[in-house]
Enzyme design. Sequence first.
Site, PDB file in Angstrom:
ATOM      1  N   ARG A   1       0.829  -1.210   0.000  1.00 44.88           N
ATOM      2  CA  ARG A   1       0.000   0.000   0.000  1.00 44.88           C
ATOM      3  C   ARG A   1       0.862   1.258   0.000  1.00 44.88           C
ATOM      4  O   ARG A   1       0.556   2.247   0.649  1.00 44.88           O
ATOM      5  CB  ARG A   1      -0.961   0.016   1.192  1.00 44.88           C
ATOM      6  CG  ARG A   1      -1.899  -1.155   1.262  1.00 44.88           C
ATOM      7  CD  ARG A   1      -2.844  -1.240   0.051  1.00 44.88           C
ATOM      8  NE  ARG A   1      -3.613  -2.471   0.113  1.00 44.88           N
ATOM      9  CZ  ARG A   1      -3.220  -3.637  -0.406  1.00 44.88           C
ATOM     10  NH1 ARG A   1      -2.071  -3.717  -1.051  1.00 44.88           N
ATOM     11  NH2 ARG A   1      -3.975  -4.706  -0.312  1.00 44.88           N
TER      12      ARG A   1
ATOM     13  N   SER B   1     -11.301  -0.009   3.065  1.00 41.47           N
ATOM     14  CA  SER B   1     -10.479  -0.361   4.231  1.00 41.47           C
ATOM     15  C   SER B   1      -9.747   0.880   4.732  1.00 41.47           C
ATOM     16  O   SER B   1      -8.980   1.485   3.989  1.00 41.47           O
ATOM     17  CB  SER B   1      -9.465  -1.447   3.862  1.00 41.47           C
ATOM     18  OG  SER B   1     -10.126  -2.630   3.484  1.00 41.47           O
TER      19      SER B   1
ATOM     20  N   GLU C   1      -4.989   3.986   5.795  1.00 36.32           N
ATOM     21  CA  GLU C   1      -4.732   3.888   4.358  1.00 36.32           C
ATOM     22  C   GLU C   1      -5.014   5.193   3.626  1.00 36.32           C
ATOM     23  O   GLU C   1      -4.246   5.595   2.765  1.00 36.32           O
ATOM     24  CB  GLU C   1      -5.568   2.758   3.734  1.00 36.32           C
ATOM     25  CG  GLU C   1      -4.969   1.382   3.881  1.00 36.32           C
ATOM     26  CD  GLU C   1      -5.573   0.389   2.899  1.00 36.32           C
ATOM     27  OE1 GLU C   1      -5.986   0.813   1.801  1.00 36.32           O
ATOM     28  OE2 GLU C   1      -5.631  -0.802   3.222  1.00 36.32           O
TER      29      GLU C   1
END
Length: 351
Positions: free
Chosen positions: A175, A248, A344
Site C-alpha cells: 500500500r 479499508s 490507508e
Amino acid sequence: MSTVPARIEPVAPLAPQAQDLRCFNTLGLASHAPAFVALTEPSQLPALSALAPRFRQLVVLGGGSNVVLPASIDGLVAQVRLPGVRLVGQCADAWVVEAAAGENWHGFVTACVDNGWDGLENLALIPGTVGAAPVQNIGAYGVELADRFHSLTAWDVKGGRWVEMGAAECRFAYRDSFFKHQEPGAWVIGSVRFALPRPWQPVLDYPDLQRHAALDGAAPTARAVYDAVCAIRRAKLPDPAVVGNAGSFFKNPLVDAGTRQALLGRFPGLVSYPQPDGRYKLAAGWLIDQCGWKGRQLGAAGVHDRQALVLVNRGGAQARDIMALAAAIQGDVERRYGVRLEPEPVVVPAR
C-alpha cells in the site's frame, strides 16, 4: 525514469471555480474548494503547472475513494478525468494494456475481462480511478497492482514535463509507492500500462475466493474469479453510494515472526498471513473486531457492522469525526496488542 518528448500542442486553459466536494469523495464528507479545476485532456497539464504556484497547496483528486477531505481546502483542487483505454501490444507472455488516469478502476478491470485481457480480476470492484491505483499500490485477494504493472507516465508539476516511470522508479511496497513520499501535488499521473500474463493462471490464495470461484469442479476462468471477487466484496463491504466510506481504512500491520509468536501465545485466535520476506501480516479487521469496535459509533462516524476495517459516515460527518474515531480505534488496538494501525487514506490538510 525517463523524460517523455514534449508534444507540440496548444495549451488548454484552466479557469478555477468554487466547487462543493461532497460528491467528490466516497466518504461523503462536507468539503468546499474555493478553487477547483477538472483535467480532461493532457494539454491542460502545462496550464496546471503555471496555475499551481499561485495557491498555498495543490490537491490532486481521482475518484475520491481514498481521501479524507477537510471542511474547506485552502488551495487549488485538480480532479483528474483523463479518459481512454487501449491495447498497446502483445507478446508471447503478456498483453500490454494502457488506461488513462481518469478511467474508473472497476470499469477498466471489467473491460479487460470482457476483452480477454486477464490478470486484474482479483482487483475488481475496488473504488477509485486508474491514476490513483499506483499511488496506493492497490491490492486484494492475493494480487497487487505491482504484480501487473508495466509503466506509467506522470506530469512533473514543478518541472513542467512528462516523465515515464517503470516499477523500479515507482518503488512499490505494501500500500505504498514513490508518490506517497513526495510533496502533495508534485505529480499528476496521466496513464498507466499493465502487463497482463499469457498464459493466464488464477490466483486463489484466499479460501473464500476458492469456494466462490469453483464451478462444478471445473478449472476457474478469469470471469469466474471476477464474479467471485465482486460477490465477496458486495457481501462484505458497503456501497459508497449508499453508506459513505473509503473502503479499508487501516493497513494490515506487518510484524516479525517473533512478535507474531508472542501475540499467538496471548491470543490463540490471532489471524495472520505469512509474507515472502519472513514477516507476517496481521488482519487489522480482526484486531479491531476483538477490541469491540465493529458496529460501534462515535458521533457522526461509525464502524461498519459487517467489516470492522471500514469506517462509515453515519450522516453529516466531517473529517474531524472520522479522524477522532480512527484515533480511538488505534489507541485501543495498540494498548491491547502493542501494534499501531496505520490509516490507508490520504488525509488532506485544510492548508
